[in-house]
Scaffold this active site. Structure first.
Site, PDB file in Angstrom:
ATOM      1  N   ASP A   7      34.853  36.563  40.441  1.00  0.00           N
ATOM      2  CA  ASP A   7      34.882  38.011  40.276  1.00  0.00           C
ATOM      3  C   ASP A   7      36.312  38.374  39.876  1.00  0.00           C
ATOM      4  OD1 ASP A   7      34.168  40.725  40.358  1.00  0.00           O
ATOM      5  OD2 ASP A   7      34.767  40.898  42.453  1.00  0.00           O
ATOM      6  N   GLU A  66      31.995  37.353  35.862  1.00  0.00           N
ATOM      7  CA  GLU A  66      31.441  38.674  35.571  1.00  0.00           C
ATOM      8  C   GLU A  66      32.077  39.236  34.310  1.00  0.00           C
ATOM      9  OE1 GLU A  66      30.246  42.231  38.405  1.00  0.00           O
ATOM     10  OE2 GLU A  66      32.411  42.169  38.089  1.00  0.00           O
ATOM     11  N   ASP A 138      35.071  41.142  47.365  1.00  0.00           N
ATOM     12  CA  ASP A 138      35.377  40.330  46.186  1.00  0.00           C
ATOM     13  C   ASP A 138      34.759  38.935  46.313  1.00  0.00           C
ATOM     14  OD1 ASP A 138      37.065  42.299  44.859  1.00  0.00           O
ATOM     15  OD2 ASP A 138      38.546  41.863  46.415  1.00  0.00           O
TER      16      ASP A 138
END
Length: 168
Positions: A7, A66, A138
């Site tokens: 992430d 992502e 996160d």
């Protein structure tokens, strides 16, 4: 197959490693790389070093990141893009294939709806990886990215991982 989900973030880059065996998923590890330094170059370097250490420690065969969404703050989006560059660079340096997923696809895969909130994502990650504990959103998001890849990576990903293993 061992999948590292990333992430991206300039201050906090979440990471999560899962093991995939057929349809069975199991938690390996997760955490957050916290950037250190006063200037952008130093912060990016610290993220690179920390993520490289995660690779050395857990030796993933696949990585998933992502995709960046564009928001109203162009400067913030650009900085996030630079952190994303680190998230893509480190696996590439290790010879590990990298997949990218949109935030809505990750949420839809893990929760069942593309506009789920952070609490829903965290709850479903914990449900799909029993015994998993994470200290931050996160890290939970990174695990969700890894789970998404486990479901969508397909045969091509497994073939690429096998080729990567053979080269080591």
């Amino acid at each position: 197959m061992r999948v590292l989900g990333i992430d991206p973030g300039l201050r906090n880059m979440g990471w999560g490693v899962i093991e995939v065996s057929g349809s069975r998923l199991s938690h390996v590890a997760n955490g957050v790389c916290h950037s250190v330094g006063d200037d952008l170059a130093g912060r990016l370097l610290s993220l690179h070093e920390q993520l490289t250490e995660v690779f050395r420690a857990y030796m993933p065969t696949m990585a998933a990141v992502e995709q960046t969404f564009v928001n109203k703050d162009g400067a913030g989006t650009l900085k996030l893009g630079q952190a994303r560059g680190i998230a893509l660079l480190v696996p590439a340096q290790a010879g590990v294939p990298v997949a990218e997923y949109a935030p809505n696809q990750i949420k839809k895969t893990v929760v069942g709806v593309g506009h789920a909130d952070k609490r829903q994502v965290q709850h479903m990650v914990a449900m799909q990886l029993p015994g998993c504990h994470f200290d931050s959103a996160d890290a939970a998001d990174a695990l969700a990215i890894a789970i998404c890849h486990a479901h969508h990576g397909g045969a091509a990903s497994r073939l690429a991982a096998a080729i990567g293993e053979a080269r080591r």
